[in-house]
Design a protein around this motif. Structure first.
Motif, PDB file in Angstrom:
ATOM      1  N   ALA A 166       0.837  -1.208   0.000  1.00  0.00           N
ATOM      2  CA  ALA A 166       0.000   0.000   0.000  1.00  0.00           C
ATOM      3  C   ALA A 166       0.868   1.253   0.000  1.00  0.00           C
ATOM      4  CB  ALA A 166      -0.921  -0.015   1.212  1.00  0.00           C
ATOM      5  N   THR A 170       0.997   3.803  -3.286  1.00  0.00           N
ATOM      6  CA  THR A 170       0.399   5.141  -3.154  1.00  0.00           C
ATOM      7  C   THR A 170       1.426   6.246  -2.942  1.00  0.00           C
ATOM      8  OG1 THR A 170       0.139   4.955  -0.741  1.00  0.00           O
ATOM      9  CG2 THR A 170      -1.664   4.120  -2.118  1.00  0.00           C
ATOM     10  N   GLY A 208      -3.448   3.502   3.092  1.00  0.00           N
ATOM     11  CA  GLY A 208      -4.477   2.479   3.023  1.00  0.00           C
ATOM     12  C   GLY A 208      -5.277   2.314   4.296  1.00  0.00           C
ATOM     13  N   ARG A 236     -10.266   5.561  -0.857  1.00  0.00           N
ATOM     14  CA  ARG A 236      -9.771   5.652  -2.241  1.00  0.00           C
ATOM     15  C   ARG A 236      -9.737   7.107  -2.715  1.00  0.00           C
ATOM     16  NH1 ARG A 236     -13.051   0.140  -3.695  1.00  0.00           N
ATOM     17  NH2 ARG A 236     -11.279  -1.304  -3.458  1.00  0.00           N
ATOM     18  N   VAL A 241      -5.381   2.599  -0.625  1.00  0.00           N
ATOM     19  CA  VAL A 241      -5.924   1.324  -1.086  1.00  0.00           C
ATOM     20  C   VAL A 241      -6.604   0.629   0.093  1.00  0.00           C
ATOM     21  CG1 VAL A 241      -4.188   1.072  -2.889  1.00  0.00           C
ATOM     22  CG2 VAL A 241      -3.774   0.078  -0.635  1.00  0.00           C
ATOM     23  N   ASP A 269      -8.611  -4.017  -2.620  1.00  0.00           N
ATOM     24  CA  ASP A 269      -7.459  -3.924  -3.507  1.00  0.00           C
ATOM     25  C   ASP A 269      -6.415  -4.981  -3.150  1.00  0.00           C
ATOM     26  OD1 ASP A 269      -8.360  -1.429  -4.841  1.00  0.00           O
ATOM     27  OD2 ASP A 269      -8.101  -0.607  -2.831  1.00  0.00           O
ATOM     28  N   THR A 288      -3.423  -9.677  -4.582  1.00  0.00           N
ATOM     29  CA  THR A 288      -3.684  -8.310  -5.018  1.00  0.00           C
ATOM     30  C   THR A 288      -3.849  -8.276  -6.535  1.00  0.00           C
ATOM     31  OG1 THR A 288      -2.946  -6.015  -4.780  1.00  0.00           O
ATOM     32  CG2 THR A 288      -1.243  -7.666  -5.247  1.00  0.00           C
ATOM     33  N   ILE A 292      -1.135  -3.257  -8.663  1.00  0.00           N
ATOM     34  CA  ILE A 292      -0.464  -3.021  -7.385  1.00  0.00           C
ATOM     35  C   ILE A 292       0.780  -3.902  -7.271  1.00  0.00           C
ATOM     36  CG2 ILE A 292      -0.701  -3.245  -4.870  1.00  0.00           C
ATOM     37  CD1 ILE A 292      -3.635  -2.437  -5.187  1.00  0.00           C
TER      38      ILE A 292
END
Length: 430
Positions: A166, A170, A208, A236, A241, A269, A288, A292
């Motif tokens: 995560a 991100t 996340g 989100r 995530v 996710d 996943t 990702i």
């Protein structure tokens, strides 16, 4: 009801009082375990007192054990366990929600033994069919685009890897998790707490959100209907995530769905899993999307034991057993009867404040009054009495007053009746 309320309200002031209550004994009219066609082997190993002494001497002091006189469990078969004397117990906690198919299920044992005789260990630096066969079978159980599998050794490793994913995907650091004290209610209200936390407690961007759909240690608490849809949307929009922790609720245990998150009508996710995935083998997984997963190629991700041939063979056997024996439908069927009987028992005994859960993932909350004050002292006594009657349950909740009933998924209706009869008998003699 036979509670001695003055005693309970003042609390048990000494271990001597607890021992005295337990010594009141169980009469010959106590319920009996259902018949079971298995004869345990005579045990000739170390006895409980010596095991405990060596455990205290050579193992870390942070380890804890259940019961005033801990059990020396030496054999298991399907939903039953046996101690050093050969006494049989109904395992209603499944090795902390880990034994899915049943203790020493022959299909799983045979798969593990057969693979062990051929090749016990290589790593993913070489090819081996077992890991890809297992990954393909596991991916086939997932909805949406959840198709890339990483194997690890435990739920802790799975969750740590999921959070690493995560953060890498991100570019954010902050993770959001639920408090143990969540107790249902309005989905919108609790989702607003997540939104407020993001707006006022973070930079506005998070890596996340991770949550169990059914809190396990938290006391078998199911999230409010619609909660995850609201929260996933909030997370989100904040750049994060969504991670579903299926370590305890996965593989059909809830009866109604294969995965706990499906009860909320969402697709995460990232999904983490362990415990029941291996029926006792040290095995966990993260599943996943390809998108990702692609960020993990930016660094070396390697796990020496994750997905080794023996665990992969055993894990694949678990999936096949759960399908062949239709364990999800079985959990729904047996769980329906068990919940119904427990709720009927709740009407008889005021100490049962709540019965909750789905399938074979249930919680029985014990309270000492109409205000639902946690019945911690009573729970301690009943916990011991159930063990004496031959029933092993878990404990959870913030105050340890929730009996966690999460047996192997081969648990039968006869087992369910015995468990409820034993609980009724024990409560009636408080």
């Amino acid at each position: 009801m036979f509670l001695r309320r003055n005693l309970w309200r003042s609390g048990l002031r000494s271990e001597a009082q607890l021992r005295e209550l337990l010594r009141r004994g169980l009469s010959s009219a106590s319920p009996s375990l259902p018949p079971f066609d298995h004869q345990p082997r005579p045990y000739k190993g170390m006895l409980a007192d010596e095991v405990l002494e060596k455990r205290k001497k050579f193992l870390g002091p942070s380890l804890f054990y259940y019961y005033q006189k801990p059990l020396n469990i030496v054999e298991g078969k399907m939903q039953y366990l046996y101690d050093e004397t050969g006494k049989r117990y109904l395992d209603a906690f499944a090795g902390i929600v880990t034994v899915s198919c049943g203790h020493c299920h022959p299909d799983v044992v045979n798969a593990v033994v057969e693979q062990s005789q051929l090749l016990q260990h290589t790593t993913t630096i070489y090819l081996h069919h077992a890991i890809v066969e297992f990954a393909e079978a596991l991916a086939s159980k997932m909805p949406g685009n959840l198709k890339v599998v990483y194997f690890v050794n435990s739920g802790t490793e799975a969750n740590e890897l999921a959070m690493l994913m995560a953060r890498m995907y991100t570019g954010n650091l902050g993770m959001i998790a639920l408090r143990n004290a969540y107790h249902g209610g309005s989905a919108a209200r609790y989702a607003k707490e997540v939104e407020d936390h993001i707006n006022y407690g973070t930079s506005g961007n998070v890596a996340g959100f991770i949550a169990e759909t059914f809190q396990g240690v938290g006391g078998a608490v199911e999230l409010a209907p619609g909660y995850l849809k609201l929260v996933y949307d909030i997370v989100r929009k904040s750049g994060g995530v969504c991670i579903a922790d299926e370590v305890q609720s996965g593989f059909g245990r809830t009866g109604s769905h294969y995965w706990g998150f499906e009860t909320q009508g969402v697709i995460p996710d990232i999904v983490t899993m362990a415990k029941g995935i291996g029926n006792g083998l040290p095995l966990g997984a993260v599943v996943t999307t390809p998108e990702i997963a692609s960020v993990m190629s930016k660094r070396i991700q390697f796990n020496t034991f994750g997905g080794n041939p023996v665990c992969s063979a055993g894990g694949l056997a678990v999936l096949k057993v759960l399908d062949k024996e239709k364990r999800q439908a079985h959990c729904a069927d047996v769980g329906f009867q068990l919940i119904d009987r427990l709720r009927t028992l709740q009407q008889k005994h005021d100490i049962i404040g709540d019965v909750r859960g789905r399938g074979l993932m249930l919680g029985v909350e014990l309270v000492s009054d109409k205000d639902k004050t946690p019945a911690k002292a009573e729970a301690a006594v009943l916990f011991e009495k159930l063990k004496d009657l031959g029933v092993l349950v878990g404990k959870g909740g913030l105050h340890g007053n929730v009996f966690r009933i999460k047996p192997p998924m081969c648990f039968t209706k006869q087992d369910a009746d015995f468990l409820v009869d034993a609980l009724d008998y024990a409560i009636s003699r408080l």
